[in-house]
Design a protein around this motif. Structure first.
Motif, mmCIF file in Angstrom:
data_model
loop_
_atom_site.group_PDB
_atom_site.id
_atom_site.type_symbol
_atom_site.label_atom_id
_atom_site.label_comp_id
_atom_site.label_asym_id
_atom_site.label_seq_id
_atom_site.Cartn_x
_atom_site.Cartn_y
_atom_site.Cartn_z
ATOM 1 N N MET A 1 0.829 -1.200 0.000
ATOM 2 C CA MET A 1 0.000 0.000 0.000
ATOM 3 C C MET A 1 0.872 1.263 0.000
ATOM 4 O O MET A 1 0.508 2.286 -0.592
ATOM 5 N N ILE A 2 2.015 1.182 0.652
ATOM 6 C CA ILE A 2 2.939 2.320 0.644
ATOM 7 C C ILE A 2 3.396 2.605 -0.785
ATOM 8 O O ILE A 2 3.471 3.765 -1.208
ATOM 9 N N CYS A 3 3.683 1.554 -1.543
ATOM 10 C CA CYS A 3 4.095 1.738 -2.941
ATOM 11 C C CYS A 3 2.954 2.336 -3.764
ATOM 12 O O CYS A 3 3.188 3.190 -4.627
ATOM 13 N N ALA A 4 1.723 1.890 -3.530
ATOM 14 C CA ALA A 4 0.574 2.422 -4.267
ATOM 15 C C ALA A 4 0.391 3.905 -3.981
ATOM 16 O O ALA A 4 0.143 4.705 -4.892
ATOM 17 N N LEU A 5 0.527 4.295 -2.716
ATOM 18 C CA LEU A 5 0.369 5.696 -2.351
ATOM 19 C C LEU A 5 1.524 6.540 -2.874
ATOM 20 O O LEU A 5 1.322 7.675 -3.327
ATOM 21 N N ALA A 6 2.743 5.992 -2.840
ATOM 22 C CA ALA A 6 3.896 6.719 -3.389
ATOM 23 C C ALA A 6 3.738 6.897 -4.898
ATOM 24 O O ALA A 6 4.080 7.942 -5.458
ATOM 25 N N SER A 7 3.200 5.873 -5.569
ATOM 26 C CA SER A 7 2.925 5.972 -6.999
ATOM 27 C C SER A 7 1.911 7.075 -7.275
ATOM 28 O O SER A 7 2.043 7.855 -8.224
ATOM 29 N N SER A 8 0.910 7.163 -6.411
ATOM 30 C CA SER A 8 -0.109 8.204 -6.547
ATOM 31 C C SER A 8 0.502 9.596 -6.414
ATOM 32 O O SER A 8 0.139 10.519 -7.156
ATOM 33 N N VAL A 9 1.448 9.747 -5.495
ATOM 34 C CA VAL A 9 2.128 11.037 -5.323
ATOM 35 C C VAL A 9 2.893 11.404 -6.590
ATOM 36 O O VAL A 9 2.861 12.551 -7.054
ATOM 37 N N CYS A 10 3.573 10.422 -7.179
ATOM 38 C CA CYS A 10 4.340 10.680 -8.411
ATOM 39 C C CYS A 10 3.413 11.084 -9.554
ATOM 40 O O CYS A 10 3.664 12.081 -10.245
ATOM 41 N N PHE A 11 2.340 10.325 -9.766
ATOM 42 C CA PHE A 11 1.422 10.619 -10.865
ATOM 43 C C PHE A 11 0.708 11.954 -10.659
ATOM 44 O O PHE A 11 0.507 12.717 -11.599
ATOM 45 N N GLY A 12 0.321 12.219 -9.411
ATOM 46 C CA GLY A 12 -0.400 13.455 -9.136
ATOM 47 C C GLY A 12 0.458 14.685 -9.348
ATOM 48 O O GLY A 12 -0.002 15.701 -9.880
ATOM 49 N N THR A 13 1.731 14.597 -8.964
ATOM 50 C CA THR A 13 2.643 15.713 -9.175
ATOM 51 C C THR A 13 2.961 15.880 -10.658
ATOM 52 O O THR A 13 3.016 16.996 -11.182
ATOM 53 N N ALA A 14 3.128 14.759 -11.356
ATOM 54 C CA ALA A 14 3.452 14.800 -12.787
ATOM 55 C C ALA A 14 2.354 15.489 -13.591
ATOM 56 O O ALA A 14 2.638 16.223 -14.543
ATOM 57 N N SER A 15 1.094 15.277 -13.216
ATOM 58 C CA SER A 15 -0.007 15.825 -14.004
ATOM 59 C C SER A 15 -0.004 17.356 -14.011
ATOM 60 O O SER A 15 -0.413 17.982 -14.993
ATOM 61 N N VAL A 16 0.466 17.971 -12.924
ATOM 62 C CA VAL A 16 0.532 19.432 -12.874
ATOM 63 C C VAL A 16 1.505 19.949 -13.934
ATOM 64 O O VAL A 16 1.190 20.867 -14.700
ATOM 65 N N PHE A 17 2.682 19.345 -13.993
ATOM 66 C CA PHE A 17 3.693 19.776 -14.961
ATOM 67 C C PHE A 17 3.302 19.427 -16.395
ATOM 68 O O PHE A 17 3.533 20.199 -17.330
ATOM 69 N N GLN A 18 2.685 18.262 -16.590
ATOM 70 C CA GLN A 18 2.324 17.842 -17.941
ATOM 71 C C GLN A 18 1.196 18.683 -18.513
ATOM 72 O O GLN A 18 1.187 18.991 -19.708
ATOM 73 N N ALA A 19 0.227 19.044 -17.671
ATOM 74 C CA ALA A 19 -0.874 19.879 -18.151
ATOM 75 C C ALA A 19 -0.354 21.238 -18.607
ATOM 76 O O ALA A 19 -0.752 21.754 -19.663
ATOM 77 N N ALA A 20 0.554 21.822 -17.833
ATOM 78 C CA ALA A 20 1.116 23.116 -18.198
ATOM 79 C C ALA A 20 1.930 23.015 -19.483
ATOM 80 O O ALA A 20 1.846 23.871 -20.362
ATOM 81 N N GLY A 74 -6.032 0.732 -7.940
ATOM 82 C CA GLY A 74 -6.753 1.664 -8.809
ATOM 83 C C GLY A 74 -7.297 2.861 -8.050
ATOM 84 O O GLY A 74 -7.216 4.003 -8.517
ATOM 85 N N ALA A 75 -7.856 2.614 -6.876
ATOM 86 C CA ALA A 75 -8.375 3.719 -6.073
ATOM 87 C C ALA A 75 -7.253 4.629 -5.592
ATOM 88 O O ALA A 75 -7.407 5.851 -5.537
ATOM 89 N N ALA A 76 -6.111 4.030 -5.254
ATOM 90 C CA ALA A 76 -4.963 4.841 -4.830
ATOM 91 C C ALA A 76 -4.483 5.720 -5.976
ATOM 92 O O ALA A 76 -4.132 6.889 -5.772
ATOM 93 N N LEU A 77 -4.489 5.183 -7.199
ATOM 94 C CA LEU A 77 -4.064 5.974 -8.355
ATOM 95 C C LEU A 77 -5.058 7.090 -8.645
ATOM 96 O O LEU A 77 -4.682 8.193 -9.044
ATOM 97 N N ALA A 78 -6.355 6.805 -8.481
ATOM 98 C CA ALA A 78 -7.362 7.857 -8.668
ATOM 99 C C ALA A 78 -7.152 8.977 -7.662
ATOM 100 O O ALA A 78 -7.394 10.157 -7.950
#
Length: 272
Positions: A1-20, A74-78
């Motif tokens: 679960m720690i890996c799933a949440l860490a993955s979520s942090v990476c994806f969530g941060t990436a989306s800010v930079f990619q959208a811009a 999946g929920a962690a990634l969402a």
């Protein structure tokens, strides 16, 4: 679960930079599958940074999928949208009101319920038919992107985002169907590559010219519901005994909170 949440942090941060970065790139052909647009986005340092974070997140996602049911991962990634909201508030100076902070709390509560209720990953081997089905879905996403590029505004963003989400969902399922990356006869290996690549193409197009809010909401739906059902029905994912209701509730709460935060996938066009 720690890996799933860490993955979520990476994806969530990436989306800010990619959208811009996607918004700053020159307009493409209008197709939902526009490789040239992706290449132009790659000239933006923010997009490169986002891809780096995505790569780290993907590795962590694979580790999580080897130990947790697909519905929990999946929920962690969402929930990465909650991360996006917090990062956008810091990096892009986006102001969150009380309702939006409450939505972040809802996501966290849903994930806590899933953490308490989820069991180990299912040990049912995926059938050959399921492997070929995943490859078929991955190819269909490319065709969907071509058609979706001709749709107007909001419909275009929703369909492209949904297609991208399904592509990421194919990746989630394919990881469970691959025993060895050197088994080139396994259709799931090609489903992973095509599904992931198609998802990036569609999402980049959606971020560049459509409503990012709508696209992100579609992506969340596509990458959570379908893969979760596949995991439970075909791969044997289960919850802890007597806690199935809590897993369903946690999944619904986490996804609902993520959808409420979908607008934070969008970066202001004026961002330097």
């Amino acid at each position: 679960m720690i890996c799933a949440l860490a993955s979520s942090v990476c994806f969530g941060t990436a989306s800010v930079f990619q959208a811009a970065a996607a918004r700053a790139a020159e307009p493409g052909t209008g197709s939902g599958v526009d490789a040239a647009l992706l290449l132009r986005a790659l000239r933006q340092w923010r997009y490169i940074l986002g891809l780096g974070l995505d790569a780290v997140g993907f590795v962590l996602q694979i580790v999580a999928l080897r130990s947790l049911p697909i519905y929990a991962v999946g929920a962690a990634l969402a929930a990465s949208l909650a991360v996006t909201a917090v990062v956008a508030a810091r990096v892009l100076d986006v102001r969150l009101d009380r309702t939006e902070w409450a939505a972040v709390g809802v996501v966290v509560s849903g994930l806590a319920m899933l953490g308490l209720s989820s069991g180990e990953e299912g040990h049912t081997a995926g059938s050959t038919a399921l492997r070929w089905s995943m490859l078929g879905v991955a190819v269909a996403i490319l065709l969907l992107g071509t058609v979706a590029g001709r749709l107007p505004g909001r419909s275009r963003a929703l369909v492209l985002g949904l297609g991208a989400g399904v592509g990421f969902g194919v990746v989630e399922v394919a990881v469970r169907l691959i025993d060895s990356v050197t088994d080139f006869t396994n259709p799931a290996l090609y489903a992973l590559l095509i599904g992931g690549g198609s998802a990036f193409l569609l999402l980049t197009s959606a971020l560049q010219r459509g409503s990012v809010t709508t696209a992100t909401a579609g992506m969340v739906i596509g990458e959570t519901i379908g893969p979760a059902l596949v995991g439970v029905v075909w791969l044997g994912d289960r919850t802890r005994e007597g806690l199935g209701w809590l897993a369903v509730l946690g999944f619904a709460v986490a996804v609902a909170g993520a959808l409420a935060l979908a607008r934070f996938g969008e970066a202001p066009e004026s961002t330097p």
